[in-house]
Every structure is written in C-alpha cells, then in structure tokens.
Write a protein that holds these residues in place. Sequence first.
Motif, PDB file in Angstrom:
ATOM      1  N   ASP A 110      11.598  -8.865 -13.406  1.00 56.99           N
ATOM      2  CA  ASP A 110      12.202  -7.586 -13.730  1.00 56.99           C
ATOM      3  C   ASP A 110      11.414  -6.765 -14.750  1.00 56.99           C
TER       4      ASP A 110
ATOM      5  N   TYR B 219       8.809 -11.111  -4.315  1.00 52.83           N
ATOM      6  CA  TYR B 219       9.798 -12.002  -4.926  1.00 52.83           C
ATOM      7  C   TYR B 219      10.167 -13.142  -3.975  1.00 52.83           C
TER       8      TYR B 219
ATOM      9  N   ILE C   9       0.466  -3.765  -6.624  1.00 48.16           N
ATOM     10  CA  ILE C   9       1.666  -4.319  -5.986  1.00 48.16           C
ATOM     11  C   ILE C   9       1.450  -4.484  -4.493  1.00 48.16           C
TER      12      ILE C   9
ATOM     13  N   GLU D  49       1.348  -7.988  -2.353  1.00 45.63           N
ATOM     14  CA  GLU D  49       2.209  -8.203  -1.189  1.00 45.63           C
ATOM     15  C   GLU D  49       1.386  -8.637   0.021  1.00 45.63           C
TER      16      GLU D  49
ATOM     17  N   SER E 180      11.857   3.414  -8.409  1.00 49.08           N
ATOM     18  CA  SER E 180      12.885   2.826  -7.561  1.00 49.08           C
ATOM     19  C   SER E 180      13.299   3.784  -6.451  1.00 49.08           C
TER      20      SER E 180
ATOM     21  N   LEU F 163       8.175  -5.247  -3.350  1.00 48.67           N
ATOM     22  CA  LEU F 163       8.790  -6.095  -4.379  1.00 48.67           C
ATOM     23  C   LEU F 163       9.646  -7.194  -3.747  1.00 48.67           C
TER      24      LEU F 163
ATOM     25  N   LEU G 271      15.712  -8.556 -10.100  1.00 47.52           N
ATOM     26  CA  LEU G 271      15.040  -7.294  -9.793  1.00 47.52           C
ATOM     27  C   LEU G 271      16.039  -6.151  -9.928  1.00 47.52           C
TER      28      LEU G 271
ATOM     29  N   TYR H 206       0.892   0.635  -8.387  1.00 48.91           N
ATOM     30  CA  TYR H 206       1.331   0.551  -6.992  1.00 48.91           C
ATOM     31  C   TYR H 206       0.277  -0.121  -6.122  1.00 48.91           C
TER      32      TYR H 206
ATOM     33  N   VAL I 256       7.478   0.685  -1.969  1.00 46.37           N
ATOM     34  CA  VAL I 256       7.327  -0.160  -3.157  1.00 46.37           C
ATOM     35  C   VAL I 256       8.459  -1.174  -3.229  1.00 46.37           C
TER      36      VAL I 256
ATOM     37  N   LEU J 295       6.422  -9.018 -12.204  1.00 44.45           N
ATOM     38  CA  LEU J 295       7.166  -8.399 -11.105  1.00 44.45           C
ATOM     39  C   LEU J 295       8.392  -9.202 -10.714  1.00 44.45           C
ATOM     40  N   VAL J 296       8.287 -10.525 -10.741  1.00 45.21           N
ATOM     41  CA  VAL J 296       9.415 -11.357 -10.314  1.00 45.21           C
ATOM     42  C   VAL J 296      10.392 -11.619 -11.456  1.00 45.21           C
TER      43      VAL J 296
END
Length: 806
Positions: A238, A707, A266, A270, A694, A703, A672, A263, A699, A235-236
């Motif tokens: 890209d 990050y 993710i 988080e 995106s 992200l 990202l 999702y 979401v 994820l960090v």
Amino acid sequence: MRQRKRGSIVVKPIPHLSLEEVYPPVSLEVVYPPAGAKINFNTCGDPDCGNYGVAPDFSIPVFKGRNAAQRKLAASAGIPALASGLGNYKLNGDDKNKRISKVFEYLKDPREWEDGRQLVCQHRKRNRNCDVAFSLLSNEHFEDELDRLRTQSGKLEGPVCGHCGTRYLEHPEEFIFNGTHGKIAAGSNRRKAKPAAFRIIHAPCKGKPGARVSISLDHQNQKNQHDNVRLLRGLVNDASINALRRLLADPDTGKRCGVSRIYNRIFWLEKTLLAFEQAKLREWKAKQEASGQFNHTRVAHDDITISVNWESSDDRRLTGLQCSVSADIRSGYIFRIDANFDPQVDPVKFFEENYLDGNGTLTNIRNRYTQKSGRTFTAPKLHFQRPSGRYDEAALFASAESQWLVFSSRLLKAYETDPTNIVPIPAEITAQLQRSHSQRKILDDLRNGYFGFQETNRDFRGSFNGIMVKPTYTKAAHLACLQEMLPKGKITLVGEQEATMARVVPHLFRDKIRDDLFEWFIISFDKNATTTTTNRRIEIYEDQFAKFRQHAAQTMSELPSEFELLTLFCAQHLSVETGNDKHGNPAAFPIVNLASSQFPQTWVRSPAQIHGETQKVVGFPVLREKYRKQLKGLAFDQVPTDTELREALARRMTRATIQPVSSFMNALRHRLSPTERAGGRSARAGAKFITGVSFNPAVLIALLNIYRIHYNWFEPRQYTGNTATKSDTKDVKPGTSSIRIPGTNDTIGVPKQRQKAPIMRTPAQRLGADPIKDLSKTKRAPDPRRILYRPWLYHGTPLWKKFEER
C-alpha cells in the motif's frame, strides 16, 4: 404493418428476421482448447438434451398457419429430425432490449426493433420439448476476448511478424536468427560486453517488408537493480505514488522522478512477473501430465468489483470494473484475476476504423435481408453482429464523443484572450473544430438516434483510454484461460449464483461434461453474519459433531477418518432448501437464470459450519451423469432418499467453498487502498493526491496482477482447512519453555504445550509449481532479484537460450 405509440412518436416494427439470417457464425480457424473442438455458445446448454452442442439445422422445414401440426406430423416420416427435434430451435425476440431508430433512413419513418434474439430448444424430451432458452452471443467476440486474456492485453504477446502478423511465441519454429543488434557495455564485477538485441526473421515471409524483427529486454541497462525489488515490496504494501517517488529519489539531491516513470516501472514489473508465472505454470502442468497420475483440480471462483474514475463530474458515479478471480482450493493458489476492461482500445480510433469508410461515411451499421417474396429490406445490426458488440457500447460511443468535445474545448480555450486583443483562429484550427463538430454529430446520431443506447455522461476530463467489456465475454474467456492452465483430468468448479456463469459454463466445459470429468457447484451462505453469530453457530456445530463422533466410536468397529466422519455426518443431517415466490409460496431456491430445466432444482443445506461459511446452501448444476439424472428427477422440495446419492452430495457439499478467493480478496482490500470499497465520501484529496493514481484502470489492473503473483510466490503463510487431506503442520519437538517470575529476572522451565506447528509455505509451493524436496520443512520463497532480470517471456523458445547465454 402495425403501428405503436412510444412516447410522443408513432413507430413501426422492423420486419421479421429468420434464424438462418441472424445466427452467429462459428470460427473455422480458432479452436478451443488448442487442438480441440470449436466452441459454439449458441446451442442448447442442457447436458442431457440431444441438442447439447448441436447447432440449428436450417434444412428442417418450418410449418406455420392452418393445419401446421398435421403437416409437420406427416412430414416427420421422411425427416426424422422433425420428430426428435435434433437441430431444431425457435427464434424469439428480446423484449428487454427494445430500441427505436429515428435518424438516417428512419428519419421520417421511425422503427422499433429488439437489439438481440433468444433461441428456444425444440428437442423432444419424452413427451415434451426441452424449451431451454438462451440469448444469442457472438463466438467471434468471445475469441477476441480470449486472445486478449491469453496475452494479458498484449503484455505477453511477444514479437510479431510485421508482414503477416504471426506471433513468435506461438510459432517459434517458423523464425530464424539473423545476428545481433547493438552492444551492452562492459560493467563492474568483470561483466563482459554482450549483445543488446537479437534479430529474427519470419522464414515464410523472408525478404518481405516487416519480416525481420529486433528483440531486446526491457530495462537491461539498469544499474540500481535493487530499486525494483524495493518498488515491488512497496506496491504490495500500500505504498502511495508519492512514497514510491521518494523511494526512487536521487540520494544526493533528493530530486524525485515523475509519475510516468513510476507507471513505467509498474507496467514493467507486471509484464515480468506475468511472464515468470506463465513459464512456471507451464512447467508445472507438463510435469503433472507426465507423472501419469489422475489430476483432480478443485477451483473456487468469485467476482470482486473495484471502482475507478468518476463517470460524471456532476453525480460522481464510479466506473465499476468486475474482476473474475479463480483459485485452487487445495493450495490457495490464485490462478487468475481478469477485469472486464480492455486498455488497448482507443474509443475514437476504434469508431473510425470500424464504422467509417475512407470517405468518412458511416458503414457497418446495418444489414440487408431478403424475404421469401424476394423483397429486400435493411435493419440495424444486432449487438452480436456489430464490431463493438463485445464492449459496453453506450460508454464506448459516449467516450469517443467526449474526447472530441474535450479536444474542441481545449483548442477554443487556447485562443481565448482579452476581447480588446483578439487573436484570430487559424484556418487549420477552424477546420479541425468543424471536423470535431461533425464527428460529434455522427456519434450522437448513431448512439442516440439509430442504435438507441441509454444516455451516458462520461467525465468531461476523459482521463483514460480503454473501455469496459461486457461481463459475459470476460467471464467466458477467463474460464477458458483457466482450463488451458490446468493439467488434464477432472475439474470441479465452485462459485456463487451468477447469471453469466449459467450462460457460458455448460459450453466451455462441454467435452469434459460428456466425459464425466467436470462438476460445477454453487454455494450461498450468510455473508452478513457478525463474528459473534458465526462463532456461536460454529460452537453448536462442533458440539453436534463431537456427539456424532462419540456415537460412531461406540457403534463402529473401526473409526473412519475425520473427513469420512464429516461426510457421514452431513449425509445423515442433509436437508433441502427452498425459496419463496413473489406471492410467498414455496419455490425453487436459485436465481431465475439457474431456475431452468437444464439444471437440477434441488438445493441442500449443509449442517457443517466450516470454512467460515455458515448457513451454507449448495446447488449442483453439473454433476456426474448418474447423480445428475437422479437429482433432476426430484422436485425442488423433495429430499433425496437414495443412500448413495446422499453420500455423494455430502462429499461434495463439504468441499464446496470459495474460502481461498475470499481470503485473497480480504487481503487485497486491506493491502491495496485503490481496491477499497467505495462508499460515502470516497474521493481522495489532500497532500497525497496525484492525478491518475487510482483513476487509471490500466495501472489498477497492473497492481492487481503484481499483488496476486507476489501473494502466490513470495509470501509464505499457513494454510489448512477442515477438509484438508494432508496436514500443513509439523510435530513440535518436546522441550521446555520459560516463564519469568514476577519482580525478578528468574524463570521457571515448564513443558511445551504446543504439539503441532504450522508449516509456512507459499501457495506456489503447496500447488507444486515451486517444488519442495522435504515436505516436513519450510522452504524459503524465491528471491525476486533472481527473477526480475531473466527473459521469462521467451521461456521454452530458442530466444530463451540466446538471452541466458549471451
């Protein structure tokens, strides 16, 4: 009543509203900071004014009409506030937000009104009024946004009593344990069976419905725990959603998981990382305050705008999310990044709960007022009075209407068949279609005919829930949360010219300003300079500074430190910067929101080309009181001559930078892809396209948080600057290095040329949140595998020990 023509219709104005009738209330329950004073944004923002933090006094009489000045002068003998202006404000309209109501009670009698009000401070300063003007804001909307950011949109809210709503994390002493729930089966590595969940009861509500809550940890039965670490690394760096699906694919069959599962992972990452950071920063804050040392935190603040989701499929306008970012200048630690988007809001549900009663009738859209004559009238609620005033209301109402439109279209499409074989639409479906039509009619009348919002075409797909928050409230809540995170002591805030900052900063830090423990600097520099131009400017500056150092060595008995020399250099070459008005005449440098008598108007240009910010101009809206009053006494083009003041400005000017935030933003844009700037043909298409990746703001916010925490805690890097008081380098031991002779495998040993080497540390290590025992050595970053599966959300509560020892 005077009539005006607006386009093709003739309108009348709404009767005058008094200040006492519209002044926003101050909460009697919520205090900020915790156990501190209540924040009221609707007072004068000039720290040197007698009305600073003082609400209007409605008992002061207002004199109008013939001989008003003489009658006021006579009455001031018995009412001192009339002479001093203490608690005295004047209410003005808001010409920038004119509305026309032409439906409901105004169907045959259209009315024009202003959706907002301004206050003008009438406190007497020497021989004149203060005259600082500001728009009214809702303190309740600020408190709602503050609660959202404190809990990260509900992610860190924790267990809640189902009867009274008390949060366990805020009052753990009010809850008692009530046994366990379920079992986690014994596994490999001799792991014993253990409870899956714990029950707690809110003691004051014991025996009442909802008082007992069962609490378990997310993903506690997961077997392949290393997958989440690989997911975090991807994820960090890209990784696309397709790449993450391949990462979690079944190793035997190659079957990929669904996007919703990605999702879910993710959002879990988080939540876990946010809880981990919250626990560690609370420990760091407590340690700093217990040390007894004076803490001075310098914070860099800036905004980053990230665009998501087509707002209209016709013109492809993007929905821009404004993210506030704050970082510690000394360590580079990114404290927060908060977007002005609330993912918890369902536009349709919000509208029905706040604007419709049990019978489906509109409510909460108007207030009733009474004039001195006893006559009553109604007027539409102003933005700071409406339940939806915290949000981008035009988009909120349009999104709710669009959801009903999508719902109707999908129902009708389901019954579209061959005309020769028509399937009749069932009665219950017809009823839903009629309800959808009536709801859309109400929403359209309300937003266009009553409140008069600008037309907003939401995307027909209606692909995400949530709505944008007005940037002023998000900015205020962001800075409030930031202050809560920092240890007691002095705070210096450095940012750029922002209208919202001028409105909220003097109120959020009121107590610290009064105690001379807060300063606020604003910088402006050449962002469009090319690398060649920047390097050339730096070379010229370094030559000038080298000559200054050489002269100082010849004239001073003892050469000061490098930073002291830089301060002396800036104080000697300090100059004033001015702007131009629309006629080309010299004027004050700042934007109109900062060009107010509440702030000093003298801005200075820095001769030091450091931090990668060349041609820097610095303003000082809030300084220590003795310097602030001196600076306010100067004209915008008057150069300070007092030696102490020049040196004080030079010290602050050299440390005024937003470089830590800029570095983070550059890394974020590079690492990202959803955060890349939109431009040209920015639509993503092709094999890697997955609907929603995106286009879902929730979401995207996840992200950003993932990050940011990875950047703070798991990525060691070098970090140093021209104004650093401690070097982040270590001595290189003497030795030799080898140089190969061309054409052979033989080498020649030569002495090492490098004498200093950078110390690689994470921002958390430099901040002190991840303590380092030996400052001369590089410490490894934490292992994510030892962090992701601990109950960080309950750190510091009895539940932490229960989950750790089960």
